[in-house]
Every structure is written in structure tokens, then in C-alpha cells.
Write a protein that holds these residues in place. Structure first.
Motif, PDB file in Angstrom:
ATOM      1  N   GLN A  19       0.838  -1.210   0.090  1.00  0.00           N
ATOM      2  CA  GLN A  19      -0.031  -0.156  -0.141  1.00  0.00           C
ATOM      3  C   GLN A  19       0.933   1.236  -0.075  1.00  0.00           C
ATOM      4  OE1 GLN A  19      -3.339   0.431  -0.143  1.00  0.00           O
ATOM      5  NE2 GLN A  19      -3.083  -1.529  -0.961  1.00  0.00           N
ATOM      6  N   ARG A  23       0.920   4.341  -2.553  1.00  0.00           N
ATOM      7  CA  ARG A  23       0.694   5.579  -2.107  1.00  0.00           C
ATOM      8  C   ARG A  23       1.825   6.565  -3.073  1.00  0.00           C
ATOM      9  NH1 ARG A  23      -2.707   4.034   0.316  1.00  0.00           N
ATOM     10  NH2 ARG A  23      -2.073   3.871   2.206  1.00  0.00           N
ATOM     11  N   ARG A 216     -12.997   7.740   2.896  1.00  0.00           N
ATOM     12  CA  ARG A 216     -11.876   6.828   2.714  1.00  0.00           C
ATOM     13  C   ARG A 216     -11.146   6.894   1.364  1.00  0.00           C
ATOM     14  NH1 ARG A 216     -13.815   1.141   3.257  1.00  0.00           N
ATOM     15  NH2 ARG A 216     -15.698   1.731   2.196  1.00  0.00           N
ATOM     16  N   GLY A 217     -11.260   8.284   0.924  1.00  0.00           N
ATOM     17  CA  GLY A 217     -10.548   8.397  -0.583  1.00  0.00           C
ATOM     18  C   GLY A 217     -10.579  10.127  -0.822  1.00  0.00           C
ATOM     19  N   SER A 230      -6.095   0.651  -1.762  1.00  0.00           N
ATOM     20  CA  SER A 230      -7.153  -0.109  -1.508  1.00  0.00           C
ATOM     21  C   SER A 230      -7.222  -0.167  -0.006  1.00  0.00           C
ATOM     22  CB  SER A 230      -6.744  -1.791  -2.012  1.00  0.00           C
ATOM     23  OG  SER A 230      -5.931  -2.167  -1.434  1.00  0.00           O
ATOM     24  N   GLY A 231      -8.405  -1.253   0.394  1.00  0.00           N
ATOM     25  CA  GLY A 231      -8.692  -1.154   1.784  1.00  0.00           C
ATOM     26  C   GLY A 231      -9.512   0.221   2.077  1.00  0.00           C
ATOM     27  N   ASN A 232      -9.163   0.876   3.034  1.00  0.00           N
ATOM     28  CA  ASN A 232      -9.906   2.130   3.553  1.00  0.00           C
ATOM     29  C   ASN A 232      -9.087   3.430   3.064  1.00  0.00           C
ATOM     30  OD1 ASN A 232     -12.063   0.757   4.688  1.00  0.00           O
ATOM     31  ND2 ASN A 232     -10.755   0.378   6.510  1.00  0.00           N
ATOM     32  N   ASP A 233      -8.408   3.349   1.904  1.00  0.00           N
ATOM     33  CA  ASP A 233      -7.776   4.555   1.225  1.00  0.00           C
ATOM     34  C   ASP A 233      -7.556   4.191  -0.211  1.00  0.00           C
ATOM     35  OD1 ASP A 233      -6.313   6.720   0.649  1.00  0.00           O
ATOM     36  OD2 ASP A 233      -4.674   6.430   2.307  1.00  0.00           O
ATOM     37  N   ARG A 235      -7.859   6.343  -3.670  1.00  0.00           N
ATOM     38  CA  ARG A 235      -8.009   7.713  -4.142  1.00  0.00           C
ATOM     39  C   ARG A 235      -8.112   7.566  -5.759  1.00  0.00           C
ATOM     40  NH1 ARG A 235      -2.992  10.256  -0.453  1.00  0.00           N
ATOM     41  NH2 ARG A 235      -3.912   9.215   1.535  1.00  0.00           N
ATOM     42  N   LEU A 271      -5.954  -5.590   4.153  1.00  0.00           N
ATOM     43  CA  LEU A 271      -4.483  -5.814   4.248  1.00  0.00           C
ATOM     44  C   LEU A 271      -4.048  -7.332   4.162  1.00  0.00           C
ATOM     45  CD1 LEU A 271      -3.200  -3.258   6.800  1.00  0.00           C
ATOM     46  CD2 LEU A 271      -3.159  -3.216   4.191  1.00  0.00           C
TER      47      LEU A 271
ATOM     48  N   LEU B  24       4.990   9.428   4.014  1.00  0.00           N
ATOM     49  CA  LEU B  24       3.783   8.971   4.450  1.00  0.00           C
ATOM     50  C   LEU B  24       3.121   9.874   5.622  1.00  0.00           C
ATOM     51  CD1 LEU B  24       2.652   6.331   3.358  1.00  0.00           C
ATOM     52  CD2 LEU B  24       3.443   5.173   5.471  1.00  0.00           C
ATOM     53  N   PRO B  33      -7.390  10.633   3.645  1.00  0.00           N
ATOM     54  CA  PRO B  33      -8.526  10.728   4.090  1.00  0.00           C
ATOM     55  C   PRO B  33      -8.790  10.033   5.736  1.00  0.00           C
ATOM     56  CG  PRO B  33      -8.367   9.061   2.415  1.00  0.00           C
ATOM     57  CD  PRO B  33      -7.425   9.734   2.463  1.00  0.00           C
ATOM     58  N   ARG B  34      -9.871  10.638   6.393  1.00  0.00           N
ATOM     59  CA  ARG B  34     -10.171  10.332   7.733  1.00  0.00           C
ATOM     60  C   ARG B  34     -10.125   8.865   8.030  1.00  0.00           C
ATOM     61  NH1 ARG B  34     -14.917  10.810   9.839  1.00  0.00           N
ATOM     62  NH2 ARG B  34     -15.637  11.963   8.198  1.00  0.00           N
ATOM     63  N   GLY B  35     -10.848   8.195   7.113  1.00  0.00           N
ATOM     64  CA  GLY B  35     -11.303   6.769   7.350  1.00  0.00           C
ATOM     65  C   GLY B  35     -10.017   6.089   7.230  1.00  0.00           C
ATOM     66  N   ALA B  36      -8.926   6.387   6.686  1.00  0.00           N
ATOM     67  CA  ALA B  36      -7.633   5.631   6.584  1.00  0.00           C
ATOM     68  C   ALA B  36      -6.861   5.660   7.567  1.00  0.00           C
ATOM     69  CB  ALA B  36      -7.083   6.224   5.208  1.00  0.00           C
ATOM     70  N   GLN B  39      -5.560   1.898   9.108  1.00  0.00           N
ATOM     71  CA  GLN B  39      -4.961   1.230   8.094  1.00  0.00           C
ATOM     72  C   GLN B  39      -3.538   1.859   8.044  1.00  0.00           C
ATOM     73  OE1 GLN B  39      -7.005   0.674   4.233  1.00  0.00           O
ATOM     74  NE2 GLN B  39      -4.890   0.701   3.081  1.00  0.00           N
ATOM     75  N   GLU B  42      -1.020   0.732  10.566  1.00  0.00           N
ATOM     76  CA  GLU B  42      -0.220  -0.570  10.069  1.00  0.00           C
ATOM     77  C   GLU B  42       0.704  -0.244   9.175  1.00  0.00           C
ATOM     78  OE1 GLU B  42      -2.068  -4.486   9.982  1.00  0.00           O
ATOM     79  OE2 GLU B  42      -4.151  -3.734  10.338  1.00  0.00           O
ATOM     80  N   GLU B  43       0.328   0.603   8.336  1.00  0.00           N
ATOM     81  CA  GLU B  43       1.299   0.769   7.038  1.00  0.00           C
ATOM     82  C   GLU B  43       2.691   1.486   7.716  1.00  0.00           C
ATOM     83  OE1 GLU B  43      -1.976   1.767   3.870  1.00  0.00           O
ATOM     84  OE2 GLU B  43      -0.579   3.393   4.347  1.00  0.00           O
TER      85      GLU B  43
END
Lengths: 489, 489
Positions: A19, A23, A216-217, A230-233, A235, A271, B24, B33-36, B39, B42-43
Motif C-alpha cells: 500500500q 501511495r 476513505r478516499g 485499496s482497503g480504506n484508502d 484515491r 491488508l 507517509l 482521508p480520515r477513514g484511512a 490502516q 499498520e502501514e
């Protein structure tokens, strides 16, 4: 901890690092200052080196040997990890890093060559990319076909022979439809100026209309629109041409389809290998059905027409019928991403043939421009007027994406199949679309395709959703019916 | 390849991965985005795990053993690698990853608690961060002081005893100056609305005026302005308050100072340990001398006043003298980042004492708010009216940055020394600044401080630039002279 748990914990970190690499790619296309290009190449190379080392970690083979999947989901996770591991171990680490470095720099060189319309500025770099991709393909293919080995990364299980056969069956019907449409009365063009900020506001609202979750994007500008993460990000990007708002609006809806696929995957798969769209073809089926079968349906464009009147005032279109014809206007054009549904697959077929020849060594880079221009003149009836309208238009080859183009048409074919099944499942769909309500359509797609992520093989997930194996027929029938009606054929 | 070459090749990739982790962090504060958020935790944890594994790689010790530096630059590279390796091997990998994950999440929780003005929402997370930082400090300190062990990461060689002694010498003179200024006739306030877009345009132009290279950086918005990245990608952020344009303008100039330090480092050091600013204190000396000694000098504000008249029209300030007093207005305030030069160090000293007590275990998290508010009332003569004006104002502790605050005042002290030397080296400086020309000042700083990167120890580079060891005297003399003149003391 069991071998399966150990493996999945390891894999989870690899997915997280993947991820991050994604990014970084997003940043490069949207945010990165120009002067950082060379340094970015080293950064991309470093993270690719880390990913490659993890994907080829010898512990994976041991864990795979010992792991006992408890259920079909776990079995699918193992299947994807095994495929990725086997593929990665075939590619030498030094080659993987060189590819990452070269393609990162190549994108900057491509962008400058495209802006300056100078093929010669890009060809040496392209030759370098192709040489490395051929090396990669040779490492992967064993005795098999070089091009198939590359395509397998984007569309597991697909082969050039099967794809080529399908393209051969599609081409005559597309050519026939195209000739009929171009012989009919031409559709007028928009002649109005649509401000950038107002376009972007509507693009954001369209994204929300199609269920894109902005928490989430996010939406940014890029030369060549793409989606990322992917996942919750997840864009998306778009671009703005002030005389052609549909460029922005349909690029946005297209990328929303991609992003909604990623965001729609079961959160339990976050993930993990299952937490990604299963193939580029299935991905493209989502972006294309959002964009075309839903977004360009006369029902939906009726709603869109009223929205645009509210936002831009009278822009010289007489009514929703004329608006639907303009949105769906068929005309030969240079640019694949701006092509209508009738021409689009002809653009793809041409790239498929050219890149297959490049990878197989049947076409030299020095001959590529002539080959492109000859084929374009033959298929589209006009001469390429400048390289940025020709072989410099797509970012793909500079990124090393060989074997990717055919998945666009495969995605259209899948979208055709899914659209047929969706219409059967949601009988009153047009009434909803005419109110700007896409929720039944996008909900059906999320339930039948998106949520599964990588659980099934590409053809399998389409087959399960549609109740039968995919063929090109539904797409071709849909195109004949739609453009027959719009052009009064 | 020699051991030195092997080590440097390995290190180069680590530096590149460190840049990625930094980017990052930038993304998290500006674009994510807030919802990320979850995740992203973890990244961050995954990339920190990779970095930690590389920094503790046992091959480093072998290479260090065998490497023979060919020149002082190579010797400095080895010195920095050795320090980083020794530090990293003391911290268990699991702790490093837990810290990365917790602090990543903590930043989101802090931002929400700050927005809602609810201390209780942040304290459990803060307690968790402190517990982990104490664990880290214990691993690093051996028999030494916990707080010193943390501070050493930001300011190698500094100790709380020395810093505390210096702060004790500074405080009486600052308190005396503050009392005299607050007893003098008050300076009027701006009463005008300054549009966001016009502020951002001027902020960009100010950045360029101070030599910031936008082809190797960019300017974005953030809640708490920061700079990020080095080499050829050093980005800055700012914020906009429409009634107080100096917030935006001086945040920008401050971050430009940081970014120009990174961008000014010898390109030969790119992606090596020398290719980063040597310490937070020296970093802050650059941001503060750009912001204050140059940017808030009456000579430069004279140019700025005319610029603002051109851009915003008459905004109710009678002339350049009144403008200089407004830009340099001294008043008690809650927010450190908005504090004037007289109060600023009092904010820092308070945080230094509180965080030292937290880390040493002399202050419990439950008692922090009361301790903050008591100390603030004592030092600033007013009661904290809400937590976002109190202990929730700074992002630092949520990021795990304990031992960082004192480097702000150390930076001011260094800036005072550098300013004295700069004035001697460039006699006609005020004439240039009055024309909006900062090139002699920023050029002198690049030549004498910035280009060296990590080549010298922090105190050493200041000593070389100034011709004598740094003390607090030049800063205090400068403050007395400047505010004495502005307030007619």
C-alpha cells in the motif's frame, strides 16, 4: 501460532508495504515536485527491493508447506500467496529493482516527451524498459510465451491466444457498427465553456452519487486519470478540459468504479491477499459498467442533463435526447481514454498487437512510431497528427505495463455480461437512474462482485455473478442496441 | 567493493526508505482521508519495522569494523551510521513497531480531542505513548537519565542539566523584558479581513523571496504547520486565519527555513546520513532566523508592508513603523506557535519541565492538565480557558516527541549567535532586506551552516559559522535591543 497464522502475519506487513509503494506512485502523479523525480526513482527502487525480498522470503515456502487452511477463505489466501511467491522467486532481485528505478524515471521522461511532442526523447528509455520487461518475461515464462507471462500478472489465467481469438470475433461486428454509425446523421458538438472549479464540484458530486466514500478516499488532478490504493484508502484522480466537461465527469465515474471495487471488498480481507481486486479485467468491468452501462445510459444522462443546466446554465443543448446523443457521440479520435464505446476496443486491439510484437521481439522500438501510425490510419481512417495523439498518449509502457492493455477490453466484455445480469436482477433500474439514484446498481455489483475481492478466480467471479460463463456477445448486443437506437439505425 | 562502499550502498537504501516513511507522515497530515487512519497505523508500523530491521542489521557492525574512511566526509558518515546503529540495536523491534502503530493512531485521536476540546479523550492514549517512550528511554539510557536518552535523538550531545542551566540563566532576563514591554503603551491590533486565497498567494511569494525552490518542494495546508522530507523533495505546510495573516506568513517563512536547510545541503550527500540537517536545534536555528531575525526585522517588514498594501489594499495600518510594531507585538497568549519572540521561550521552558517530569515518572498523566494550567497561570498571568489552548495545542506528545521541545529554544539561541555573525559578515544587510532581497542573508546561512548537513556536530557547526562557541547572550541582547527600540523602553 500455526504456520498459517505466521504466514498471514508476515503477509499482512507485506500488504501494508505494498500500500505504501502504491501511495508513493499516487504522490508521484499528483503531488511530487518535478525536481524530486530522480530521488523518487531511488525511493521506489528501495521499497520494491523490500517488497521483492519479502515476496521471495524462503520462509513463505516453508509456511505454505505446513499451513492447513481451515476454510475456503483461508485456502484462497494460500492460493494467492503461493502464486505471488512462485512468480516473485522467478524474478532476480536486481532485475526487480532495476525495473522499479527505470520505470520510475521513465514516467517523468515520458511526461516531458509527451508535453514536447518528441518521440525521440522517449524511445531510448522505452527501449530500456522493453529490454528489462523481456528479461522479466523470459525469467517468468520458462518454455512458455513471453507475452502471456507478462499478461498473467494482470489477468491470471488469460492467454494471448484466447484473447486474440475473442478480439478476432469482436472486430467485424464493431467495424460494422462503426461504419453504420458514422454513415448516420452526425451529432452536434458542445460549444460552451465549462469552468474548472464548477466541473470539479460536479465531479465530486457525481462520485458521491455513485457511492464513492470520501472519508476513505479523495479526488485530485492528474495528467492521466487513475485510481490508487485499496482497503480504506482508495484515491481517484481526474482531469479538466474546459470545453469538454464529459472528459472530467466520465473519467471521474470510471475511477470511482475502480475505487468502489477496492472499498467494497469485505473488511475482513483488509491488508490480506484477498483484500485487492482480483484482476485488471474484473477491475475494468467495474469502472466501465459505472462509466458506460450506468453512467452513459439515457436514463442516467437525463438526470445529468438537468444537473448540468442547474450548474452551468443553458449550454446550448435542446433536451435530454440530444444530450444523450452528445454524451454518446461516436467519432474517430486519437485518444483512447476519450474514445466512445464503439471505438474504444479498436484502440485496445491495436495496442495489444503492437505490444505483443514488441515483447516477442517482432517489432523494434525504432519502427514503433511507423507501425502505430500505419495501424491507426488503417483502423481509424485518419493520420496521427502528432506523437502526443499517437504513441506518446498512454503512460502504460513507461511504467512497464506490458500485457495490461487487453484487460481493458476484457473488462468491457465482463461489464457487458454483468450489465445483462444486473438488468434481470433489477427490473426498474432505469426509473432509479433517471432520478440520479445508482444505489440498486452499485449495490448489486458490490454484493455480487466487489465484496469477494480475490476470493474467486477472475472468470469465476463473473460466472457466479452472471449465472453463466462470460462471452463477448452481451457487450456486442448491448452496443448494437444502444447505438442503433441513439443513431436511428 | 570495500566494506565502506557496501555499507554506504546499504545505507543509501535505508535513507531512501526513511524518506518514504517521512512522506507517509506528510500525507497523513495533509492529504489522507480520515477513514484511512487505522490502516495507516499498520502501514507506518510496517515501514518502521523495515527501517528498524535495517538499522539493526548485524552486517552494519561488521562493515563498521572493516571500513576505512578515506577522508573526513567518510569519517563523518561512519560516525553517524555508528550512532544510529548503536541506538537502534538498543530498542527491541517489537517496541519500535508498537510505538509506530500507537503514535500513528494517537495523532488522529489527539486531533479529534483537540477539535472537541476534550482532554479526557486524549489522556488514555497519551498515557500509552508515555509508557512506551519510558520503555524506550530505559532501553537507551542504561544507567543514565531517561529524559537525556530521548533528547539525544533530536540534539546529539545535549543534556537536560546543561539545557536546564541555560534556561535558568535566560528566564530572569526574559521575564524582565516581558514586564517592561507589557508596561509600555500597547500596540494596536489589525482589524481587517484577509482572504484565504490572497494569503496563500503571498505565502508562496514569500517562500520564493526566501529562496525556497518550488521545483523541489510544495506548499500545502495543515492544522499544525510542519516541513517534511529532505534531499530534493522538502515540502512545507502552512495554515490560514483570515483575521490574522501573519499566522500564515510567518508559519510559511519558518517552514521555509527548515526546508531550505534540507535543500541547501551539499548534493553529494544526497540519501546519505550527512544529507540531513544535523539536529533539531540547528534546524530550528534556520527556521527561526528566517522567521524572526530576518523576516520580522523592521527593514524587511518595511518591504512587506508595501507588498501587503498592494495585495490587500488599505488594511488600517498608518505606516511601516506601526506595521513593524504590529508584526512584533508582544502579548501573553495561549498558543506557542503564535507566540512572540519574548514569550516564545517561556512556552518552551514550561513544556520542557512538564515532559521531563512525565518521562522521569515525577508527574502522572492524570495530573498533567492541572500542572499545565498552574504553570501557565504563573508564567503568563492568565488562566487557560480551554484544553485546545492548553495541553491539547501541540501535536508533539501524540507523536511520541518527548525531548524535542527544548530544541526550539536551543534553536533560538543558535539563531541569536548566527544573526550576530551574519550582521558582521554582511554590513549592508538592512538595505537589502528593505528591498525584499534576502539573498545575502540566506546565501551566508547556506554557505556557513546548511550545506554541511551532518558533517559537523551541532555545536561545532554553529561554532565554525560564528567563530566562537554558542551562548544565550547574543539572543538576549538582540531581544533587548529590538523590543527596547520598538516599544521605546
Amino acid at each position: 501460532m500455526s504456520a498459517y497464522d505466521d504466514l498471514m502475519a508476515f503477509q499482512r506487513e507485506t500488504e501494508a508495504l505494498g500500500q505504501i509503494a502504491g501511495r508513493l506512485g499516487w504522490d508521484q502523479e499528483t503531488m511530487m515536485p518535478r525536481g524530486a523525480a530522480e530521488q523518487r526513482g531511488e525511493e521506489m527502487s528501495a521499497i520494491e527491493g523490500v517488497l521483492h525480498a519479502r515476496r521471495t522470503d524462503p520462509r513463505i515456502a516453508e509456511w505454505l508447506e505446513d499451513a492447513r487452511p481451515a476454510d475456503p477463505v483461508a485456502a484462497a489466501q494460500l492460493r494467492l500467496i503461493r502464486r505471488s511467491h512462485e512468480r516473485a522467486t522467478k524474478i532476480p532481485a536486481a532485475l526487480a529493482q532495476r525495473l522499479a528505478r527505470v520505470t520510475s524515471t521513465a514516467q517523468g521522461i515520458w511526461a516531458e516527451a509527451r508535453a514536447a511532442d518528441k518521440v525521440a526523447d522517449f524511445l531510448p528509455t522505452l527501449a530500456e524498459v522493453i529490454a528489462l520487461k523481456r528479461e522479466e518475461a523470459a525469467a517468468l515464462a520458462g518454455d512458455g510465451d513471453l507475452y502471456d507471462a507478462l499478461m498473467d500478472d494482470y489477468e491470471p489465467g488469460a492467454t494471448a491466444a484466447v484473447i486474440g481469438g475473442m478480439f478476432d470475433r469482436m472486430r467485424p461486428r464493431l467495424v460494422r457498427l462503426r461504419a453504420a454509425v458514422l454513415a448516420a446523421a452526425p451529432v452536434p458538438k458542445l460549444d460552451h465553456h465549462f469552468g474548472e472549479q464548477a466541473q470539479l464540484r460536479f465531479a465530486r458530486d457525481l462520485a458521491t452519487t455513485f457511492g464513492y466514500d470520501f472519508t476513505r478516499g479523495r479526488l485530485d488532478l492528474a495528467v492521466h486519470p487513475f485510481s490508487s490504493g485499496s482497503g480504506n484508502d482508495a484515491r481517484i484522480t481526474t482531469r479538466v478540459v474546459e470545453t469538454d466537461p464529459f472528459n472530467c465527469f466520465y473519467s471521474t465515474i470510471h475511477e470511482v468504479g475502480h475505487a468502489c471495487y477496492e472499498l467494497g471488498i469485505d473488511q475482513d480481507y483488509l491488508l490480506t491477499p484477498l483484500g485487492n481486486g482480483v484482476s485488471m479485467g474484473v477491475h475494468e468491468s467495474q469502472s466501465r459498467i459505472y462509466e458506460n452501462q450506468i453512467g452513459r445510459s439515457p436514463a442516467f444522462t437525463g438526470w445529468m442533463f438537468r444537473q448540468m443546466l442547474d450548474r452551468f446554465g443553458d449550454f446550448g443543448v435542446s433536451g435530454p435526447e440530444e444530450f444523450a446523443r452528445i454524451v454518446n457521440r461516436v467519432q474517430p479520435g486519437f485518444i483512447r481514454t476519450e474514445a466512445d464505446e464503439v471505438h474504444y476496443n479498436l484502440h485496445v486491439m491495436m495496442r495489444f498487437d503492437l505490444e505483443r510484437a514488441l515483447i516477442r521481439g517482432d517489432l523494434a522500438v525504432e519502427d514503433l512510431e511507423a507501425a502505430w501510425n500505419d495501424r491507426f490510419a488503417a483502423d481509424f481512417g485518419v493520420a496521427v497528427d502528432r506523437p502526443s495523439h499517437g504513441l506518446l498518449q498512454d503512460v502504460h509502457w513507461s511504467c512497464g505495463l506490458f500485457g495490461y492493455f487487453p484487460t481493458y477490453t476484457l473488462g468491457n466484455v465482463y461489464a457487458g455480461c454483468l450489465h445483462l445480469a444486473l438488468r434481470e436482477a433489477v427490473p426498474g433500474l432505469d426509473d432509479q437512474l433517471a432520478r440520479g439514484d445508482t444505489s440498486a446498481a452499485t449495490g448489486w455489483l458490490r454484493e455480487n462482485v466487489q465484496r469477494h475481492g480475490g476470493l474467486y478466480e477472475p472468470r469465476e467471479v463473473i460466472t457466479l455473478a452472471c449465472g453463466e460463463a462470460p462471452t463477448e456477445e452481451p457487450l456486442l448486443d448491448y452496443l448494437d442496441a444502444k447505438f442503433g437506437a441513439l443513431y436511428g439505425l
